[in-house]
Design a protein around this motif. Structure first.
Motif, PDB file in Angstrom:
ATOM      1  N   THR A 158      -5.811  33.426 -15.802  1.00  0.00           N
ATOM      2  CA  THR A 158      -6.411  32.144 -15.468  1.00  0.00           C
ATOM      3  C   THR A 158      -5.393  31.018 -15.584  1.00  0.00           C
ATOM      4  OG1 THR A 158      -7.140  31.736 -17.730  1.00  0.00           O
ATOM      5  CG2 THR A 158      -8.684  32.873 -16.290  1.00  0.00           C
ATOM      6  N   SER A 159      -5.541  30.035 -14.713  1.00  0.00           N
ATOM      7  CA  SER A 159      -4.739  28.815 -14.759  1.00  0.00           C
ATOM      8  C   SER A 159      -5.687  27.639 -14.567  1.00  0.00           C
ATOM      9  CB  SER A 159      -3.695  28.801 -13.643  1.00  0.00           C
ATOM     10  OG  SER A 159      -2.797  29.872 -13.786  1.00  0.00           O
ATOM     11  N   ILE A 160      -5.777  26.783 -15.574  1.00  0.00           N
ATOM     12  CA  ILE A 160      -6.651  25.615 -15.504  1.00  0.00           C
ATOM     13  C   ILE A 160      -5.942  24.518 -14.713  1.00  0.00           C
ATOM     14  CG2 ILE A 160      -7.749  23.788 -16.866  1.00  0.00           C
ATOM     15  CD1 ILE A 160      -8.147  25.902 -19.079  1.00  0.00           C
ATOM     16  N   VAL A 161      -6.657  23.936 -13.774  1.00  0.00           N
ATOM     17  CA  VAL A 161      -6.109  22.858 -12.957  1.00  0.00           C
ATOM     18  C   VAL A 161      -6.105  21.580 -13.787  1.00  0.00           C
ATOM     19  CG1 VAL A 161      -6.466  21.446 -10.890  1.00  0.00           C
ATOM     20  CG2 VAL A 161      -6.860  23.930 -10.807  1.00  0.00           C
ATOM     21  N   LEU A 162      -4.922  20.992 -13.967  1.00  0.00           N
ATOM     22  CA  LEU A 162      -4.794  19.750 -14.721  1.00  0.00           C
ATOM     23  C   LEU A 162      -5.056  18.526 -13.858  1.00  0.00           C
ATOM     24  CD1 LEU A 162      -1.573  20.539 -16.801  1.00  0.00           C
ATOM     25  CD2 LEU A 162      -3.965  20.689 -17.538  1.00  0.00           C
ATOM     26  N   ASP A 163      -4.622  18.585 -12.612  1.00  0.00           N
ATOM     27  CA  ASP A 163      -4.776  17.454 -11.710  1.00  0.00           C
ATOM     28  C   ASP A 163      -4.755  17.971 -10.283  1.00  0.00           C
ATOM     29  OD1 ASP A 163      -5.021  14.849 -10.828  1.00  0.00           O
ATOM     30  OD2 ASP A 163      -2.920  14.324 -11.166  1.00  0.00           O
ATOM     31  N   THR A 164      -5.519  17.345  -9.420  1.00  0.00           N
ATOM     32  CA  THR A 164      -5.537  17.708  -8.007  1.00  0.00           C
ATOM     33  C   THR A 164      -4.688  16.700  -7.251  1.00  0.00           C
ATOM     34  OG1 THR A 164      -7.744  18.662  -8.222  1.00  0.00           O
ATOM     35  CG2 THR A 164      -7.016  18.109  -5.994  1.00  0.00           C
ATOM     36  N   LEU A 165      -3.612  17.175  -6.655  1.00  0.00           N
ATOM     37  CA  LEU A 165      -2.699  16.298  -5.941  1.00  0.00           C
ATOM     38  C   LEU A 165      -3.163  16.018  -4.516  1.00  0.00           C
ATOM     39  CD1 LEU A 165       0.678  17.850  -7.119  1.00  0.00           C
ATOM     40  CD2 LEU A 165      -0.659  16.013  -8.165  1.00  0.00           C
ATOM     41  N   LYS A 166      -3.847  16.974  -3.925  1.00  0.00           N
ATOM     42  CA  LYS A 166      -4.369  16.809  -2.576  1.00  0.00           C
ATOM     43  C   LYS A 166      -5.595  17.690  -2.406  1.00  0.00           C
ATOM     44  CE  LYS A 166      -3.203  17.148   2.293  1.00  0.00           C
ATOM     45  NZ  LYS A 166      -2.182  17.457   3.293  1.00  0.00           N
ATOM     46  N   ARG A 167      -6.640  17.116  -1.857  1.00  0.00           N
ATOM     47  CA  ARG A 167      -7.864  17.861  -1.569  1.00  0.00           C
ATOM     48  C   ARG A 167      -7.899  18.208  -0.081  1.00  0.00           C
ATOM     49  NH1 ARG A 167     -10.307  17.198  -6.151  1.00  0.00           N
ATOM     50  NH2 ARG A 167     -10.761  15.251  -7.145  1.00  0.00           N
ATOM     51  N   PHE A 168      -8.612  19.265   0.226  1.00  0.00           N
ATOM     52  CA  PHE A 168      -8.794  19.639   1.627  1.00  0.00           C
ATOM     53  C   PHE A 168      -9.634  18.569   2.313  1.00  0.00           C
ATOM     54  CE2 PHE A 168     -11.278  21.664   4.995  1.00  0.00           C
ATOM     55  CZ  PHE A 168     -10.246  22.115   5.805  1.00  0.00           C
ATOM     56  N   GLU A 169      -9.104  18.016   3.383  1.00  0.00           N
ATOM     57  CA  GLU A 169      -9.834  16.993   4.130  1.00  0.00           C
ATOM     58  C   GLU A 169      -9.922  17.341   5.604  1.00  0.00           C
ATOM     59  OE1 GLU A 169      -8.392  13.084   3.301  1.00  0.00           O
ATOM     60  OE2 GLU A 169      -8.730  13.291   1.153  1.00  0.00           O
ATOM     61  N   GLY A 170      -9.719  18.593   5.932  1.00  0.00           N
ATOM     62  CA  GLY A 170      -9.823  19.019   7.316  1.00  0.00           C
ATOM     63  C   GLY A 170      -8.558  19.712   7.778  1.00  0.00           C
ATOM     64  N   LEU A 171      -8.701  20.456   8.844  1.00  0.00           N
ATOM     65  CA  LEU A 171      -7.568  21.183   9.410  1.00  0.00           C
ATOM     66  C   LEU A 171      -6.589  20.217  10.073  1.00  0.00           C
ATOM     67  CD1 LEU A 171      -9.457  24.211  10.990  1.00  0.00           C
ATOM     68  CD2 LEU A 171      -8.157  24.151   8.861  1.00  0.00           C
ATOM     69  N   PRO A 172      -5.303  20.557  10.102  1.00  0.00           N
ATOM     70  CA  PRO A 172      -4.293  19.682  10.699  1.00  0.00           C
ATOM     71  C   PRO A 172      -4.295  19.778  12.233  1.00  0.00           C
ATOM     72  CG  PRO A 172      -3.251  21.656   9.888  1.00  0.00           C
ATOM     73  CD  PRO A 172      -4.702  21.743   9.493  1.00  0.00           C
ATOM     74  N   LEU A 173      -5.278  19.154  12.849  1.00  0.00           N
ATOM     75  CA  LEU A 173      -5.436  19.269  14.291  1.00  0.00           C
ATOM     76  C   LEU A 173      -4.302  18.617  15.049  1.00  0.00           C
ATOM     77  CD1 LEU A 173      -9.283  18.765  14.559  1.00  0.00           C
ATOM     78  CD2 LEU A 173      -7.986  20.896  14.611  1.00  0.00           C
ATOM     79  N   SER A 174      -3.523  17.761  14.401  1.00  0.00           N
ATOM     80  CA  SER A 174      -2.359  17.177  15.063  1.00  0.00           C
ATOM     81  C   SER A 174      -1.316  18.244  15.352  1.00  0.00           C
ATOM     82  CB  SER A 174      -1.761  16.051  14.226  1.00  0.00           C
ATOM     83  OG  SER A 174      -1.376  16.559  12.969  1.00  0.00           O
ATOM     84  N   SER A 175      -1.429  19.384  14.691  1.00  0.00           N
ATOM     85  CA  SER A 175      -0.503  20.501  14.925  1.00  0.00           C
ATOM     86  C   SER A 175      -0.901  21.326  16.141  1.00  0.00           C
ATOM     87  CB  SER A 175      -0.462  21.424  13.694  1.00  0.00           C
ATOM     88  OG  SER A 175      -0.035  20.720  12.572  1.00  0.00           O
TER      89      SER A 175
END
Length: 159
Positions: free
Chosen positions: A138-155
């Motif tokens: 197990t690894s406890i998450v200390l901080d979330t640097l980026k959340r999923f906000e959608g697929l990179p459709l610009s790609s």
């Protein structure tokens, strides 16, 4: 893969930002008629490009204050054991996401629990006793640097 034109990609981008947009609101954002937006949205839904709509919740505010990444190694590597583990994971509401991997560990699970006691119960009473599981890390998450906000459709190539 389905063919997506520039309007389809614009619709998908806007719906990823706000899935509650009406067809009229969507038409104003992408400069296409509401009826065309409606037809295109229906086609994207029917083809499975749009898989569904859901509200994004704040885990802490609903009492799930611990986010954990759990690495799992299976006891034996065969199809039946993998199927048993997949069934276990799909039956556990604490598991937010699960990935089969190449490399050292077989699976990574993203799990939300209520504190350390919830994590302890999940690991010791649910995962470790299961026949398919050999090792858990197990690894406890200390901080979330980026959340999923959608697929990179610009790609995705726009025509």
């Amino acid at each position: 893969m389905i063919d997506l034109d520039a309007y389809d990609l614009r619709i998908l981008r806007e719906l990823q930002r706000d899935g509650r947009l009406t067809n009229i609101e969507l038409s104003e954002k992408i400069a296409l008629s509401a009826s065309q937006c409606s037809r295109r949205r229906s086609r994207l839904e029917a083809s499975g490009v749009i898989c569904g709509y859901q509200a994004s919740l704040d885990a802490h505010k609903v009492g799930l204050d611990l986010l954990v990444v759990i690495s799992v190694t299976l006891a034996t590597h065969n199809r039946d054991n993998a199927r048993k583990f997949a069934q276990l994971v799909n039956d556990l509401p604490e598991v937010l996401e699960a990935y089969a991997l190449t490399g050292e560990m077989d699976y990574h699970l993203k799990v939300a629990t209520r504190g350390l006691a919830g994590l302890s119960r999940f690991v010791n009473d649910v995962l470790l006793p299961h026949d398919s599981v050999q090792h858990v890390k197990t690894s406890i998450v200390l901080d979330t640097l980026k959340r999923f906000e959608g697929l990179p459709l610009s790609s995705v190539h726009e025509e």
